[in-house]
Scaffold this active site. Structure first.
Site, mmCIF file in Angstrom:
data_model
loop_
_atom_site.group_PDB
_atom_site.id
_atom_site.type_symbol
_atom_site.label_atom_id
_atom_site.label_comp_id
_atom_site.label_asym_id
_atom_site.label_seq_id
_atom_site.Cartn_x
_atom_site.Cartn_y
_atom_site.Cartn_z
ATOM 1 N N GLU A 35 23.225 -56.503 -17.846
ATOM 2 C CA GLU A 35 23.844 -56.759 -16.541
ATOM 3 C C GLU A 35 22.978 -56.024 -15.538
ATOM 4 O O GLU A 35 22.949 -54.790 -15.528
ATOM 5 C CB GLU A 35 25.299 -56.259 -16.566
ATOM 6 C CG GLU A 35 26.139 -56.856 -15.471
ATOM 7 C CD GLU A 35 26.298 -55.899 -14.323
ATOM 8 O OE1 GLU A 35 25.535 -56.046 -13.334
ATOM 9 O OE2 GLU A 35 27.161 -55.010 -14.409
ATOM 10 N N GLY A 47 15.798 -53.352 -17.591
ATOM 11 C CA GLY A 47 16.327 -54.419 -18.446
ATOM 12 C C GLY A 47 15.212 -55.127 -19.198
ATOM 13 O O GLY A 47 15.341 -55.454 -20.384
ATOM 14 N N LYS A 67 24.761 -44.025 -24.190
ATOM 15 C CA LYS A 67 23.817 -43.179 -23.447
ATOM 16 C C LYS A 67 24.152 -43.295 -21.962
ATOM 17 O O LYS A 67 23.787 -44.259 -21.291
ATOM 18 C CB LYS A 67 22.386 -43.673 -23.717
ATOM 19 C CG LYS A 67 21.299 -42.606 -23.660
ATOM 20 C CD LYS A 67 21.124 -41.931 -22.318
ATOM 21 C CE LYS A 67 20.312 -42.739 -21.336
ATOM 22 N NZ LYS A 67 20.299 -42.117 -19.976
ATOM 23 N N CYS A 126 25.617 -53.616 -7.946
ATOM 24 C CA CYS A 126 24.659 -54.688 -8.254
ATOM 25 C C CYS A 126 25.047 -55.974 -7.543
ATOM 26 O O CYS A 126 24.199 -56.808 -7.270
ATOM 27 C CB CYS A 126 24.534 -54.866 -9.755
ATOM 28 S SG CYS A 126 26.104 -54.796 -10.578
ATOM 29 N N GLY A 181 21.913 -51.855 -15.632
ATOM 30 C CA GLY A 181 20.991 -51.052 -14.821
ATOM 31 C C GLY A 181 20.022 -51.966 -14.096
ATOM 32 O O GLY A 181 20.333 -53.128 -13.815
ATOM 33 N N SER A 182 18.851 -51.434 -13.831
ATOM 34 C CA SER A 182 17.889 -52.189 -13.028
ATOM 35 C C SER A 182 17.250 -53.306 -13.842
ATOM 36 O O SER A 182 17.122 -53.213 -15.069
ATOM 37 C CB SER A 182 16.809 -51.237 -12.523
ATOM 38 O OG SER A 182 16.135 -50.661 -13.628
ATOM 39 N N THR A 183 16.823 -54.337 -13.139
ATOM 40 C CA THR A 183 16.137 -55.455 -13.795
ATOM 41 C C THR A 183 14.853 -54.961 -14.461
ATOM 42 O O THR A 183 14.514 -55.385 -15.569
ATOM 43 C CB THR A 183 15.851 -56.557 -12.752
ATOM 44 O OG1 THR A 183 17.117 -57.121 -12.380
ATOM 45 C CG2 THR A 183 14.962 -57.653 -13.294
ATOM 46 N N GLU A 184 14.187 -54.026 -13.799
ATOM 47 C CA GLU A 184 12.938 -53.477 -14.344
ATOM 48 C C GLU A 184 13.179 -52.853 -15.729
ATOM 49 O O GLU A 184 12.480 -53.165 -16.701
ATOM 50 C CB GLU A 184 12.489 -52.399 -13.350
ATOM 51 C CG GLU A 184 11.145 -51.834 -13.535
ATOM 52 C CD GLU A 184 10.989 -50.607 -12.622
ATOM 53 O OE1 GLU A 184 11.852 -50.356 -11.743
ATOM 54 O OE2 GLU A 184 10.009 -49.892 -12.822
ATOM 55 N N GLU A 220 15.972 -55.618 -4.139
ATOM 56 C CA GLU A 220 17.280 -54.956 -4.209
ATOM 57 C C GLU A 220 17.128 -53.532 -3.664
ATOM 58 O O GLU A 220 16.352 -52.737 -4.194
ATOM 59 C CB GLU A 220 17.770 -54.910 -5.657
ATOM 60 C CG GLU A 220 19.173 -54.348 -5.754
ATOM 61 C CD GLU A 220 19.706 -54.299 -7.177
ATOM 62 O OE1 GLU A 220 18.934 -53.925 -8.081
ATOM 63 O OE2 GLU A 220 20.893 -54.610 -7.367
HETATM 64 P P1 ADP Z 1 18.535 -47.176 -11.713
HETATM 65 O O1 ADP Z 1 17.208 -47.791 -11.377
HETATM 66 O O2 ADP Z 1 19.654 -47.816 -11.013
HETATM 67 O O3 ADP Z 1 18.532 -45.686 -11.752
HETATM 68 P P2 ADP Z 1 17.970 -47.583 -14.416
HETATM 69 O O4 ADP Z 1 17.855 -48.991 -14.843
HETATM 70 O O5 ADP Z 1 16.732 -46.782 -14.217
HETATM 71 O O6 ADP Z 1 18.867 -47.606 -13.157
HETATM 72 O O7 ADP Z 1 18.891 -46.762 -15.399
HETATM 73 C C1 ADP Z 1 20.031 -47.274 -16.034
HETATM 74 C C2 ADP Z 1 20.149 -46.611 -17.386
HETATM 75 O O8 ADP Z 1 18.988 -46.925 -18.153
HETATM 76 C C3 ADP Z 1 20.215 -45.082 -17.366
HETATM 77 O O9 ADP Z 1 21.104 -44.656 -18.387
HETATM 78 C C4 ADP Z 1 18.801 -44.681 -17.699
HETATM 79 O O10 ADP Z 1 18.702 -43.409 -18.296
HETATM 80 C C5 ADP Z 1 18.417 -45.745 -18.682
HETATM 81 N N1 ADP Z 1 16.974 -45.967 -18.823
HETATM 82 C C6 ADP Z 1 15.998 -45.751 -17.911
HETATM 83 N N2 ADP Z 1 14.790 -46.068 -18.414
HETATM 84 C C7 ADP Z 1 14.996 -46.488 -19.692
HETATM 85 C C8 ADP Z 1 14.158 -46.979 -20.738
HETATM 86 N N3 ADP Z 1 12.855 -47.073 -20.582
HETATM 87 N N4 ADP Z 1 14.740 -47.341 -21.900
HETATM 88 C C9 ADP Z 1 16.069 -47.260 -22.065
HETATM 89 N N5 ADP Z 1 16.909 -46.802 -21.127
HETATM 90 C C10 ADP Z 1 16.396 -46.431 -19.950
#
Ligand code: ADP
Length: 505
Positions: free
Chosen positions: A275, A258, A199, A309, A253-256, A407
């Site tokens: 990561e 994650g 994805k 990151c 992606g983001s810790t949130e 961050e």
């Molecule tokens: P950023 O904050 O850097 O945009 P995200 O962590 O939001 O990074 O996004 C990284 C990836 O995680 C993207 O592919 C995004 O579509 C996906 N993503 C965002 N929210 C969710 C979620 N609730 N569950 C699974 N994947 C998600």
């Protein structure tokens, strides 16, 4: 696509690719999303739409997981001998190199990064990791283990371990290095014998889709081994992370998010690797090669517009050299040419999206109102549709300010002097963050540098360099920067299960 939307001439394949609505790739076919929904992809340098992609959701994820499950359970991929599997993985590396120009252009148009950097860094590192991983296909080995079994003293056993592919993997990737993140994840999964549902990030799905087209056109993977579902995080990412027939989810992606992934994965206790974010210190000692440290610290934060990151976002320079270092970095920052990534004279492109622009410019304002002193930059401009933020250096920052704690994921450096000689105290300040992804130490004293490297709680410590990546080096975080490692042979552990077999002889 209306060609006039692109302000720069592009490779013919790129023009053709952008002109078609992009579909989902499921079970070896390009298909529309079941609900027929789409989303638009913009050029961050102009804010104009450059492509339309299918917006996958739960029912598309279900189809993709079913295809991947079938491909795995039928052993369609796993039964290919390791040497042949390795050749296919290597071939993908070669295909990436053959398409460098178009992949670099797509990356630049989609993400905003300078096209030359996309070619020299993103594309080159992407092909390299496929070739690195290809070699491991024939080296995923178990061990023989001499066992004692005190309660059966007469018996004789032969015990060994097998490393088997973990199964169907869901891979969710971010927008900062769209092709490279796809490459890190796909290369190891294919090498280990897993099947995949990928994805990509909704902001930057194009290079992963083009790579999938290239792989599909080469006809080198059995159907269902690789599936790609584009779509929004909550709509396509969340059902993938939660899917009961997915054995592992790998997320960058983001810790949130994650944390959300780990919750979603709990349903079937799928394996999780993460990561995540960082707030990495760049620590400069007075005995460092100060000019090299200035250039290195500037590149540590400004490379990829700070959208790394592991960006060196907290500068800690000894008070004896602080002014020189802060001035030197500020001078570099002020001279960086900001512009569209496709303009070959550009050194820093736009941020990826309006959301990031708002977030990063918000942090600049918060830094100012919290008393930070702007030594360079502090300017941002989206008046013509692009999301441009100028490289910014803040002095007079302290550990309580949001710009130091959180961050930012943009080109914003927070500089602080230190006076301590005590490495424990320096390490304590460096470790004063919830993150633990990376750090760099700049000193000519090998004792100081190595001792401090040992005290820093982060997955990567660079000494007299920053942002040095290689397919063979494991990368990942301590603390809230993640679980597990990407790259190196270490990552193979995250894509294999270990089975112990014992024979009563
Ligand atoms: P950023 O904050 O850097 O945009 P995200 O962590 O939001 O990074 O996004 C990284 C990836 O995680 C993207 O592919 C995004 O579509 C996906 N993503 C965002 N929210 C969710 C979620 N609730 N569950 C699974 N994947 C998600």
């Amino acid at each position: 696509m209306d060609a006039s939307i692109l302000n720069y001439s592009v490779n013919d394949n790129v023009a053709k690719f952008l002109s078609q609505t992009k579909k989902l790739y499921i079970n070896g076919d390009w298909v529309d999303s079941k609900a027929g929904k789409t989303f638009e992809v913009e050029d961050p340098a102009t804010g104009k739409k450059i492509a339309t992609c299918s917006a996958g959701a739960e029912e598309d994820i279900n189809l993709a997981v079913t295809a991947a499950r079938k491909a795995f359970d039928s052993n369609r991929w796993g039964s290919i001998p390791p040497n042949e599997r390795g050749k296919i993985v290597w071939k993908i590396g070669d295909l990436i190199d053959e398409h460098t120009e178009e992949l670099a252009q797509l990356e630049s148009l989609d993400n905003g990064k300078p096209v030359a950097i996309a070619g020299a860094a993103d594309v080159a590192l992407s092909s390299d990791i496929f070739r690195y991983m290809a070699g491991w296909a024939t080296k995923i080995e178990g061990e023989t283990i001499p066992i004692s079994v005190p309660y059966t003293p007469e018996a004789q056993y032969h015990s060994y371990t097998l490393r088997e592919p973990v199964g169907v993997v869901g891979q969710i990737i971010p927008w900062n290095f769209p092709l490279l993140m796809a490459a890190w994840k796909l290369s190891v999964a294919l090498t280990a014998g897993c099947t995949i549902v990928l994805k990509p990030a909704e902001q930057t799905p194009l290079s992963a889709l083009r790579l999938t087209e290239i792989i599909n056109d080469a006809g080198i993977l059995p159907e269902g081994v690789l599936n790609v579902v584009t779509g929004l995080g909550e709509e396509a990412g969340a059902p993938l992370a939660a899917h009961p027939h997915v054995d592992k989810v790998a997320f960058t992606g983001s810790t949130e998010v994650g944390k959300l992934i780990t919750q979603a994965a709990a349903g079937n206790l799928k394996k999780v690797s993460l990561e995540l974010g960082g707030k990495s210190p760049t620590i400069i000692f007075p005995d460092a090669d100060v000019d090299a440290a200035i250039a290195g610290a500037a590149s540590a934060i400004f490379f990829n517009h700070g959208q790394c990151c592991c960006a060196g976002s907290r500068l800690m320079a000894h008070e004896k050299i602080f002014d020189k270092v802060a001035e030197g970095i500020s001078k570099i920052a002020s001279n960086i040419k900001v512009g569209p990534g496709m303009d070959t004279s550009t050194e820093m492109g736009p941020l990826v999206s309006n959301e990031q622009f708002q977030k990063v410019s918000g942090y600049i304002e918060s830094g100012k109102s919290d008393g930070g002193e702007i030594l360079a930059g502090g300017k941002y401009d989206n008046s013509e549709g692009g999301h441009f933020v100028h490289p910014t250096v803040f002095a007079k920052t302290n550990a309580d300010m949001s710009i130091v704690k959180e961050e930012i994921f943009g080109p914003v450096l927070c500089a602080q002097p230190f006076s301590d000689q005590d490495l424990d105290k320096i390490a304590e300040a460096a470790n004063n963050t919830n993150y633990g992804l990376a750090a760099s130490v700049w000193s000519k004293d090998i004792s100081t540098a190595h001792k401090l490297a040992g005290k820093i709680r982060a997955g990567t410590v660079w000494i007299n360099c920053h942002n040095i990546f290689d397919a063979s080096l494991p990368f990942g975080g301590y603390k809230e920067s993640g679980w597990g490692r990407e790259m190196g042979h270490e990552v193979l552990h995250a894509y294999t299960e270990l089975k112990a077999v014992t024979v009563n002889l």
